[in-house]
Design a protein around this motif. Sequence first.
Motif, short mmCIF file in Angstrom:
data_model
loop_
_atom_site.label_atom_id
_atom_site.label_comp_id
_atom_site.label_asym_id
_atom_site.label_seq_id
_atom_site.Cartn_x
_atom_site.Cartn_y
_atom_site.Cartn_z
N THR A 22 -4.61 5.62 -0.16
CA THR A 22 -3.59 4.65 -0.58
C THR A 22 -4.06 3.85 -1.78
OG1 THR A 22 -4.43 2.96 0.94
CG2 THR A 22 -2.66 4.39 1.75
N GLN A 23 -3.08 3.28 -2.48
CA GLN A 23 -3.36 2.38 -3.59
C GLN A 23 -2.45 1.17 -3.48
OE1 GLN A 23 -2.62 4.57 -7.14
NE2 GLN A 23 -0.48 4.99 -6.65
N SER A 24 -2.90 0.03 -3.96
CA SER A 24 -2.13 -1.21 -3.90
C SER A 24 -1.35 -1.36 -5.21
CB SER A 24 -3.08 -2.39 -3.70
OG SER A 24 -2.35 -3.57 -3.58
N TYR A 67 -1.18 13.34 -1.90
CA TYR A 67 -0.90 13.32 -0.47
C TYR A 67 0.60 13.29 -0.23
CZ TYR A 67 -5.80 12.07 -0.47
OH TYR A 67 -7.14 12.05 -0.70
N LEU A 79 -8.20 5.46 5.28
CA LEU A 79 -6.94 4.96 4.73
C LEU A 79 -7.10 4.46 3.29
CD1 LEU A 79 -3.96 4.45 5.39
CD2 LEU A 79 -4.62 2.19 6.19
N GLU A 80 -8.22 3.82 2.99
CA GLU A 80 -8.46 3.29 1.65
C GLU A 80 -8.57 4.40 0.60
OE1 GLU A 80 -10.65 2.47 4.27
OE2 GLU A 80 -9.48 0.69 4.79
N SER A 85 0.86 -1.19 0.00
CA SER A 85 0.00 0.00 0.00
C SER A 85 0.89 1.23 0.00
CB SER A 85 -0.91 0.01 1.23
OG SER A 85 -1.82 -1.05 1.16
N ARG A 86 0.66 2.12 -0.96
CA ARG A 86 1.42 3.37 -1.08
C ARG A 86 0.46 4.54 -1.14
NH1 ARG A 86 6.93 2.78 -0.42
NH2 ARG A 86 7.55 0.86 -1.37
N LEU A 87 0.94 5.70 -0.70
CA LEU A 87 0.14 6.91 -0.84
C LEU A 87 -0.07 7.21 -2.31
CD1 LEU A 87 1.61 9.36 1.81
CD2 LEU A 87 -0.63 8.30 1.83
N LYS A 88 -1.26 7.68 -2.66
CA LYS A 88 -1.54 8.06 -4.04
C LYS A 88 -0.62 9.22 -4.42
CE LYS A 88 -6.27 6.48 -4.16
NZ LYS A 88 -7.68 6.83 -4.32
#
Length: 92
Positions: free
Chosen positions: A66-68, A51, A62-63, A44-47
């Motif tokens: 973040t993106q996987s 951000y 959190l969802e 999971s990383r910050l978009k």
Amino acid sequence: MFGVNAGFKELTDIDLGFLGGISAILGRSQKAIVSTGVSYLKVSRLKEGQYRVGQAYPEVKLEEVTQSVLRPSWFIAVSLNLGKRTIVKSTP
């Protein structure tokens, strides 16, 4: 070497990853195998662009931030064969 790994967060939620690299077999009767390579796992990383790390964002789930994504990382593995190699010769 090539492999697939699975991370189980829950019984129905499986994250697959991939491994690739090289192996070296050392020894004659009791072998040791040393493997190294690259592992690609979902993290999971910050978009990007929206951000920043270290800044507070109140009332954000959190969802939503973040993106996987698949990211590479290095790995090393060592395996030991504890049994001795025995050669059975058959007589004609």
